[in-house]
Write an enzyme that holds these catalytic residues in place. Structure first.
Site, short mmCIF file in Angstrom:
data_model
loop_
_atom_site.label_atom_id
_atom_site.label_comp_id
_atom_site.label_asym_id
_atom_site.label_seq_id
_atom_site.Cartn_x
_atom_site.Cartn_y
_atom_site.Cartn_z
N ASP A 65 113.19 62.48 -14.49
CA ASP A 65 113.66 61.22 -15.16
C ASP A 65 114.70 61.59 -16.02
O ASP A 65 114.88 60.66 -17.09
CB ASP A 65 112.64 60.43 -15.49
CG ASP A 65 111.71 61.30 -16.31
OD1 ASP A 65 111.52 62.47 -16.09
OD2 ASP A 65 111.19 60.57 -17.46
N LYS A 178 107.00 55.30 -16.62
CA LYS A 178 106.60 56.37 -17.76
C LYS A 178 107.27 55.93 -18.90
O LYS A 178 108.37 55.24 -18.92
CB LYS A 178 107.36 57.67 -17.19
CG LYS A 178 107.16 58.64 -18.13
CD LYS A 178 108.55 59.12 -18.48
CE LYS A 178 108.50 60.28 -19.47
NZ LYS A 178 109.43 61.32 -19.41
N GLU A 220 102.15 58.48 -22.02
CA GLU A 220 102.64 59.88 -22.78
C GLU A 220 102.83 60.08 -24.00
O GLU A 220 103.84 59.91 -24.56
CB GLU A 220 104.08 60.18 -21.80
CG GLU A 220 104.35 61.60 -22.05
CD GLU A 220 105.64 62.05 -21.60
OE1 GLU A 220 106.23 63.06 -21.70
OE2 GLU A 220 106.23 61.26 -20.78
N GLU A 222 103.22 62.73 -26.11
CA GLU A 222 103.38 64.11 -26.31
C GLU A 222 103.48 64.60 -27.53
O GLU A 222 103.80 64.10 -28.53
CB GLU A 222 104.91 64.40 -25.81
CG GLU A 222 105.09 66.09 -25.82
CD GLU A 222 106.66 66.13 -25.27
OE1 GLU A 222 107.20 67.49 -25.12
OE2 GLU A 222 107.30 65.40 -24.59
N LYS A 262 99.47 61.17 -19.39
CA LYS A 262 100.29 62.37 -19.39
C LYS A 262 100.36 63.00 -20.82
O LYS A 262 101.38 62.56 -21.52
CB LYS A 262 101.71 61.93 -18.94
CG LYS A 262 102.72 63.27 -18.65
CD LYS A 262 103.89 62.80 -18.16
CE LYS A 262 104.99 64.17 -18.17
NZ LYS A 262 106.33 63.70 -17.38
N SER A 333 102.73 66.75 -14.21
CA SER A 333 103.51 65.82 -14.08
C SER A 333 104.97 66.75 -14.70
O SER A 333 105.04 66.42 -15.72
CB SER A 333 103.64 64.55 -14.79
OG SER A 333 104.47 63.80 -14.86
N TYR A 394 115.24 63.84 -27.82
CA TYR A 394 116.29 62.87 -27.40
C TYR A 394 116.70 63.41 -25.90
O TYR A 394 117.54 62.57 -25.31
CB TYR A 394 117.30 62.55 -28.29
CG TYR A 394 116.82 62.25 -29.78
CD1 TYR A 394 116.29 61.04 -30.12
CD2 TYR A 394 116.82 63.24 -30.61
CE1 TYR A 394 115.72 60.70 -31.33
CE2 TYR A 394 116.31 62.86 -31.93
CZ TYR A 394 115.76 61.68 -32.33
OH TYR A 394 115.34 61.41 -33.43
#
Length: 394
Positions: A65, A178, A220, A222, A262, A333, A394
């Site tokens: 993605d 996502k 997600e 992260e 995720k 993933s 980014y």
């Protein structure tokens, strides 16, 4: 309940729930502005079935993605211009790879790719369905600086019009979504309470919105590997973040059986000088998840977060090699940790497509085995270099 959020997201949050509803579960029969009924209830069985299929044994997700800008950096690394034709050719070789469905259950796409055709005219969605891979879609519109937070902190944009966009993606064939929230650990106070609160709430609003359109949300949060913090510090922060995320998901009435998580693995910062083993990372990761993630969630699909291809497989395998209380599938993933060898083998040349697909299958098989605790380190070829990129936001 007072909830402080970034000023730039107030309008987006209000589009889905007035401030008086924050902290309150939303009824499936509630209505949005305009009197249109929310649709979560009608999709529950499908959401649960899709999430379960994605998290099925020996299967994981191919994250492809990358935005146009980011895929441009990948293509530049092999000397290829960032044209639509080049992006189409590269993603086409991924989606037509023989046997990929034996190891990959879902592929996260960028919007361009979801609506794009293979060079032979076949829609990419159809290519994926043909090989048994469920199409998914990145629905956030990117990270922006968080007003009032630490200078490194961001919030994720894209709530405005999300239900309507998700309906369009569902009609095109996507069945999961996502949304990437990013947090960072620093020695001077990040992640702040504001950052944790804002990103948890954004993930929850996104998850509820896409479920109303029939898409399984991948949640997600992260935590970047930037910094010199140790595993214990990462674990403490991650526990706090995940607790906030699942509180927000509960407050928004998100259907957990039709969702996936995720997260990052519980790794030390990239500049940490303390030695750490795969066993330490695996045990810290599982312990943190067991404290915070409800058993209703069918799958935890880890991001690779800058680990090398081999390291990502080994760490996942170690997590699946010892007994744990948590019932979820611990799988993958991966983006860079599935594609690096493939991209290097391809080099943008049609005659290299077979070699590139073989490289992709090798890493997909490695991670499929790791999901089952059966991977033997070094048994599959890999690009061994670190994939860590400082400040990968980014």
């Amino acid at each position: 309940m007072k909830l402080v959020i970034a000023a730039a997201t107030v309008g987006a949050v209000a589009a889905f729930a007035p401030s008086s509803m924050m902290g309150t579960k939303l009824s499936a029969s509630a209505t949005r502005a305009g009197g249109v009924k929310m649709n979560l209830e009608q999709y529950k069985a499908e959401l649960a079935a899709t999430a379960k299929k994605i998290a099925s044994p020996g299967k994981g997700i191919l994250a492809v993605d990358e935005s146009t800008k980011t895929i441009g950096k990948r293509l530049a690394s092999i000397g290829i211009d960032n044209s639509e034709e080049a992006r189409q050719a590269y993603r086409g070789l991924l989606f037509t790879c023989p046997e990929i469905g034996n190891y990959i259950s879902g592929a996260i796409l960028y919007e361009e790719t979801l609506f794009q055709n293979h060079a032979d005219g076949t829609p990419f969605v159809d290519c994926l369905n043909k090989v048994g891979v469920i199409p998914g879609i990145k629905v956030d519109t990117g990270l922006v600086p968080l007003p009032g937070g630490h200078p490194v902190e961001t919030w994720c944009s894209g709530l405005d019009g999300l239900v309507e966009r998700a309906q369009k993606y569902y009609a095109q064939g996507a069945r999961f979504a996502k949304w990437r929230a990013v947090l960072q650990i620093t020695s001077d106070g990040a992640p702040s309470d504001l950052s944790i609160q804002e990103n948890a709430w954004g993930l929850a609003r996104y998850a509820r919105a896409v479920q109303e359109a029939g898409l399984v949300p991948i949640v997600e949060p992260e935590i970047l590997m930037d910094g010199d913090h140790n595993v214990a510090t990462t674990a403490a922060v991650q526990e706090k973040v995940l607790a906030a995320v699942y509180k927000a998901l509960s407050d928004n009435g998100v259907y957990l059986e039709g969702s996936l998580l995720k997260p990052s693995m519980t790794c030390p910062g990239a500049d940490c000088e303390e030695p750490v083993s795969s066993e330490q990372i695996a045990k810290a990761t599982v312990a943190t998840l067991e404290k915070t993630v409800p058993p209703a969630v069918p799958g935890i699909m880890f991001l690779s977060g800058g680990m090398s291809e081999e390291e990502a497989s080994i760490n996942l395998n170690t997590m699946n090699s010892f007994a744990r209380k948590g019932p979820w599938s611990l799988s993958f993933s991966y983006g860079r940790a599935l594609q690096q060898s493939c991209l290097k083998a391809w080099q943008g040349k049609p005659e290299n497509v077979g070699a590139a697909q073989a490289a992709l299958i090798a890493r997909a098989r490695a991670n499929s085995e790791a999901n089952q605790g059966k991977y033997v380190a070094g048994s599959q070829p890999s690009a061994d270099e670190t994939l860590f990129v400082k400040g990968y936001k980014y």
